[in-house]
Design an enzyme around this catalytic site. Structure first.
Site, PDB file in Angstrom:
ATOM      1  N   HIS A  10       0.879  -1.174   0.000  1.00 51.36           N
ATOM      2  CA  HIS A  10       0.000   0.000   0.000  1.00 51.36           C
ATOM      3  C   HIS A  10       0.913   1.219   0.000  1.00 51.36           C
ATOM      4  CE1 HIS A  10      -3.321   2.633   1.017  1.00 51.36           C
ATOM      5  NE2 HIS A  10      -2.536   3.181   1.917  1.00 51.36           N
ATOM      6  N   ASP A  24       1.332   5.025  -0.184  1.00 51.87           N
ATOM      7  CA  ASP A  24       0.605   6.289  -0.117  1.00 51.87           C
ATOM      8  C   ASP A  24       1.196   7.251  -1.139  1.00 51.87           C
ATOM      9  OD1 ASP A  24      -1.365   5.818   1.926  1.00 51.87           O
ATOM     10  OD2 ASP A  24       0.307   5.622   3.320  1.00 51.87           O
ATOM     11  N   ASP A  34      -7.436   1.860   2.806  1.00 48.50           N
ATOM     12  CA  ASP A  34      -6.948   2.773   3.843  1.00 48.50           C
ATOM     13  C   ASP A  34      -7.697   4.095   3.907  1.00 48.50           C
ATOM     14  OD1 ASP A  34      -5.179   3.482   5.908  1.00 48.50           O
ATOM     15  OD2 ASP A  34      -3.827   4.510   4.526  1.00 48.50           O
ATOM     16  N   HIS A  74      -5.808   9.971  -0.367  1.00 48.84           N
ATOM     17  CA  HIS A  74      -6.342   9.918   1.009  1.00 48.84           C
ATOM     18  C   HIS A  74      -5.411  10.399   2.116  1.00 48.84           C
ATOM     19  CE1 HIS A  74      -4.715   5.683   0.729  1.00 48.84           C
ATOM     20  NE2 HIS A  74      -4.270   6.006   1.911  1.00 48.84           N
TER      21      HIS A  74
HETATM   22 ZN    ZN Z   1      -2.799   4.955   2.960  1.00 50.19          ZN
END
Ligand code: ZN
Length: 1023
Positions: free
Chosen positions: A262, A264, A374, A578
């Site tokens: 994941h 970001d 997330d 996000h």
């Molecule tokens: Zn994240």
């Protein structure tokens, strides 16, 4: 028989960590190091490899925050390594607890081709599988000295989140640069022992299986000579063969492991670093795929693929090949993993449109599921939008972060506000960063809520957040967990294969209706106001630019600016990531995002000016210059001399129809006057009284005669709260904040300026100016706020005591609205003490309500409280916060926002107000324009008009039912269309609407919409 299980556990634990694991690499021989410090932003690979290097050595300090250092590692494979597997071990100062949050590197060969990444959990570079001896070694490492910001003591304010404030200190020190032998058999022994030890740790102390595993582990260690581990590892493994071969129970839980990182797209690092993070991780993942035939890796976010394509083409070529092979799986079908609460409805659709378009164009595939592990809560509008975009499943795990309430399902049907349903899975391991540890595997089983009928869960497996991905250690664990007595089973599978099985297991899944509210991170509706403002403004400008560009294309053969609009959309979609839109990134990210939003605004104003110009409409105000704090209030007030108004909203404004350019209606203008020591704003619709301190003491809806303000109380009251959450400063506000409050009563000055009452207050080192006025049509109270915000750890609210008896507040969500209780009877309701809207919320009782609209904020709260004999609503806008982590100066400076209140309002009026204050009319001169598209039923709103994404020239019209009821409407388009079809949200034509009628160059079609339905029409133009 004596029971020595505890002693065995202690023995195995120590020997594993202190002896076996270090023995995986043996015979270290030092290599020669050289370094080139870039001293600034990253450089191309060819430049890095060819740069001037200076000698370096183990022990050297290196790396100021955010800098890049290129290391060159050279040497020769020693002749005594012949026949062995050889690797380089390079420890640049890694901290194994900070994977993805500190040093990372990408290793290249001298020709610039990538080898794999380096990170704290993967400090090795492969050299040769079976050495001849004498092979030359030459690698180049592009090493990023990213600073640790979320440290062992988390959430401390830090200046390291910007290059300019991070300081010149060198953060890291080289610890090791050796060529070594990789002892394959020791590696296998380590993972045999580790998997069995961790499994034993999860089994019941009285279980026979546990006892047998520990007995075998004891015997295995007996067989290993700690002075010759490599030479005796095989003998040790032989003692474990039987316990490893014992198969899992027939009913064992089945975990689908999906390799994952994941990453970001920005967070505790800037966007530019994510470009490299993605390249590093993917280069390692394709290498891992080459070595392990069953390994499957999934990656989301078209933007991240686009970054590799542009910046690391040599990595992208391998990714593309792996995608074609079916084992590198694009998931999610979105441009980025966006926030799933704050983006507007049309932007949410474009996340899918641009994401799926990229995957289709690049790989010839479309993602079947949406993947948002997330994001901070999920709007109840999403099920309809997901289904409408062609998705078959949805995955997240974030709701496991709830502070209080445990979500009752792992796999279920999620039903949206309109009744659409999508099959949804929450990985029962409660993580998107699985290591496949014994504890995680056991948790996946024990925490799986559908165990009575199903037995399948998914585990995104790999280092995430800052990247890293899956490791060979995880693959070694998975192999042993494939079919092991006492454990859940683990298999590498694609998410699609998992969802097919999970759906088949649950023919009648449980249903969760409405929003997936996250009981945490409630401050992200408010933190970093400029993110919210830039997003809202550019969403609105994109809609307006598409509308006028479409009208100009259809009516004036004006060239439709596909490229410009595509680029603007992609930029806005990226900034909805996000940790960007929620305001939870470092200063660097938010500074850059505000600059990028401002550039997009300028470009879109240009598109609008050009398109209207082609239609003979000249805007009175030219394209505004780029200014970060500039706002967009040119506006509901109508200067007298301007004779035309451009109205891009799907609702009429000042007498000009939706999507039209026309003459403003004339009526009596609102007035402002003094009254005693206070002030009064009056129109034909409302009378608002303001006291000498600038508070609204009465707001009478003249049609009903009702005063919205509780008698004797004050609205427009600023309330300042202490706001220091337990954790996650930029993300969280804790319920205790309510109890620490200061009312900002005192005004420095209250005066009349033109048509407005101007209120100035100072508090602490901050100040605020509010302009209270009535809208041009006299139907709304406008409050324009300019705050010079200089607070620390405070939360600013604007309060109104509203004399309405309401159990629920109604708040806009994408393409509709949802309700919130004003009480907290249950723990679920109590947890929603701070909540979000899109453009408006409403409190009402039958016959009377008050609507609250905003132009750039999302947070609000409504509390019912008892006054005398009545229950009333205390209603508050959330204005600004001042958290200090991760940006120590979040929100400081000048902030602007507009609020609007309508008295005597219902949902329809609130919807209209929300559109109007976000899509202000523009004064203009020149030609009047009739709307291109109209809808006869005012409940059915035209929310987007554009030319088709496929550039066929077809016209796309998006409509939605806004009232939550059934509606029939006649949609009329001023276009000689040859066909009208319904299309999905990705604009793929579906059913031909046979009942569309064409006459006089117009086409009209009667439509029936279900509550909150979003409907897309595709019109092919006669050519
Ligand atoms: Zn994240």
């Amino acid at each position: 028989m004596h029971d020595n299980q505890d002693l065995t556990l202690a023995r195995v634990t120590r020997v594993l960590e202190e002896r076996l694991r270090p023995a995986i690499h043996s015979w270290p021989r030092p290599l020669t190091l050289a370094a080139h410090r870039v001293g600034g932003e990253p450089v191309p690979v060819a430049y890095g490899v060819a740069a001037g290097y200076v000698p370096a050595a183990v022990g050297d300090a290196w790396g100021r925050a955010w800098d890049t250092t290129w290391f060159r590692v050279t040497g020769t494979v020693p002749s005594e390594f012949a026949g062995r597997r050889v690797e380089v071990l390079l420890d640049l100062g890694f901290d194994i607890n900070m994977t993805g949050f500190q040093i990372e590197g990408l290793v290249y060969r001298p020709d610039g081709s990538p080898v794999r990444s380096l990170h704290p959990r993967a400090q090795w570079i492969p050299v040769v599988r079976e050495a001849a001896g004498g092979e030359p070694i030459e690698f180049y490492v592009e090493a990023a000295s990213n600073p640790v910001l979320l440290d062992y003591v988390p959430f401390l304010p830090t200046e390291k989140g910007e290059w300019s404030t991070a300081g010149e200190d060198l953060l890291y020190r080289v610890r090791r640069a050796d060529v070594v032998v990789f002892e394959t058999e020791v590696f296998e022994l380590v993972h045999d022992v580790e998997v069995l030890l961790q499994l034993a740790g999860q089994l019941d102390a009285a279980s026979g299986r546990r006892a047998k595993i520990l007995f075998a582990l004891d015997r295995a260690l007996d067989a290993v000579d700690l002075q010759d581990i490599a030479g005796t590892a095989t003998a040790g493994r032989a003692q474990l063969t039987d316990v490893l071969a014992s198969p899992a129970a027939p009913s064992a839980h089945l975990i689908t492991a999906v390799g994952h990182a994941h990453i970001d797209s920005a967070w505790l690092w800037p966007l530019r670093e994510t470009v490299r993070k993605v390249a590093r991780t993917t280069s390692s993942m394709v290498t891992l795929m080459d070595e392990h035939d069953d390994f499957i890796y999934a990656m989301s976010s078209a933007q991240q693929y686009a970054w590799i394509k542009e910046h690391r083409p040599e990595v992208y070529a391998r990714v593309k090949q792996a995608v074609a092979g079916g084992r590198f799986v694009p998931v999610g079908g979105m441009w980025v993993e966006a926030d799933a609460v704050l983006p507007g409805g049309e932007a949410m659709i474009r996340q899918f449109l641009y994401g799926q378009r990229f995957f289709r164009d690049e790989f010839g595939i479309e993602c079947r599921g949406a993947w948002l592990p997330d994001s901070f809560g999920y709007s109840g509008a999403l099920p309809q939008l997901l289904v409408g975009a062609g998705f078959e499943w949805f995955l997240t795990q974030k709701i496991s972060w709830n502070e209080r309430n445990v979500f009752p399902h792992s796999s279920f049907d999620w039903e949206g506000i309109d009744g659409s349903r999508i099959f949804t899975h929450f990985p029962s391991m409660d993580t998107y960063n699985s290591q496949l540890s014994g504890a995680e595997v056991a948790r996946a089983d024990r925490n799986f809520k559908e165990r009575s009928v199903g037995s399948s869960s998914l585990a995104p497996t790999g280092w995430g957040d800052g990247g890293g991905g899956t490791t060979r250690e995880m693959i070694a664990r998975a192999r042993r967990l494939a079919d092991l007595e006492g454990s859940a089973r683990v298999a590498w599978e694609t998410p699609d294969a998992f969802f097919e099985r999970a759906k088949a297991e649950l023919p009648e899944p449980a249903v969760w209706k409405g929003e997936l509210y996250l009981e945490r991170h409630r401050a992200t509706y408010t933190t970093q106001h400029k993110m919210k403002q830039g997003n809202r403004r550019n969403e609105q400008l994109l809609g307006e630019a598409e509308l006028w560009a479409s009208v100009a294309a259809v009516r004036a053969s004006h060239e439709y600016p596909y490229e410009v609009l595509d680029a603007a959309w992609r930029e806005v979609l990226l900034l909805q990531f996000h940790d960007i839109l929620p305001g939870t990134s470092i200063a660097w990210v938010h500074r850059e995002a505000a600059e990028r939003h401002a550039k997009v605004s300028t470009i879109l104003e240009g598109v609008i000016t050009d398109a209207l110009g082609a239609l003979g409409v000249t805007l009175d105000q030219p394209t505004p210059p780029v200014e970060l704090v500039e706002t967009h209030h040119h506006d509901l007030e109508t200067p007298a001399r301007r004779h035309l108004l451009v109205n891009a909203a799907p609702v009429a404004q000042s007498g000009v129809g939706a999507g039209a350019v026309g003459v403003a209606a004339t009526g009596s203008a609102p007035s402002v006057s003094t009254s005693g020591d206070g002030f009064v704003l009056v129109s034909e619709a409302v009378r608002v009284a303001v006291d000498a301190d600038g508070h609204v003491i009465s707001a009478v809806d003249l049609a009903s005669g009702r005063d919205a303000i509780v008698a004797g109380e004050r609205g427009n009251l600023l309330q300042l709260h202490q706001d220091f959450p337990n954790l996650w400063d930029a993300w969280d506000v804790d319920n205790s904040y309510r109890r620490m409050r200061r009312d900002l009563d005192a005004a420095d000055e209250v005066s009349v300026d033109g048509d407005a009452i101007v209120v100035r207050r100072t508090f602490g080192r901050s100040s605020i100016e509010q302009r209270l006025s009535l809208s041009a049509d006299g139907r709304a109270l406008l409050i324009d706020n300019t705050v010079d915000w200089q607070e620390t750890e405070k939360f600013l609210k604007l309060a109104f005591p509203i004399d309405v008896f309401a159990d629920t507040a109604i708040a806009e969500t994408q393409f509709g609205f949802h309700t919130r209780t004003t009480h907290d009877n249950t723990s679920w309701e109590n947890a929603r003490f701070e909540t979000h809207t899109q453009r408006w919320f409403l409190v009402r009782e039958p016959g009377f309500g008050v609507a609250f609209a905003n132009d750039s904020s999302y947070g609000f709260d409504v509390v019912r409280s008892r006054r005398g004999g009545a229950v009333v609503c205390d209603v508050r806008f959330s204005m600004l916060r001042a958290p200090r982590f991760p940006d120590p100066r979040a929100d400081l400076g000048v902030q602007q926002m507009r609020f609007a209140l309508a008295f005597g309002a219902d949902e329809a009026r609130a919807t209209e107000l929300g559109w109007a204050i976000n899509t202000p009319v523009r004064p203009a001169s020149g030609a009047e324009l009739q709307p291109l598209v109209t809808s006869s039923d005012p409940r059915v709103l035209i929310s987007a008009v554009k030319l088709a994404d496929d550039r066929s020239g077809d016209l796309i019209v998006r409509l939605y039912e806004s009232s939550g009821g059934r509606a029939t409407t006649e949609v009329s388009v001023d276009l000689p269309a040859t066909s009208v079809r319904e299309a999905d949200l990705l604009e793929r034509p579906d059913e031909l609407l046979a009942h569309a009628a064409t006459s006089d160059g117009r086409v009209s079609v009667g439509l029936a919409l279900r509550p909150f339905q979003v409907l897309t029409l595709r019109l092919s133009q006669a050519r």
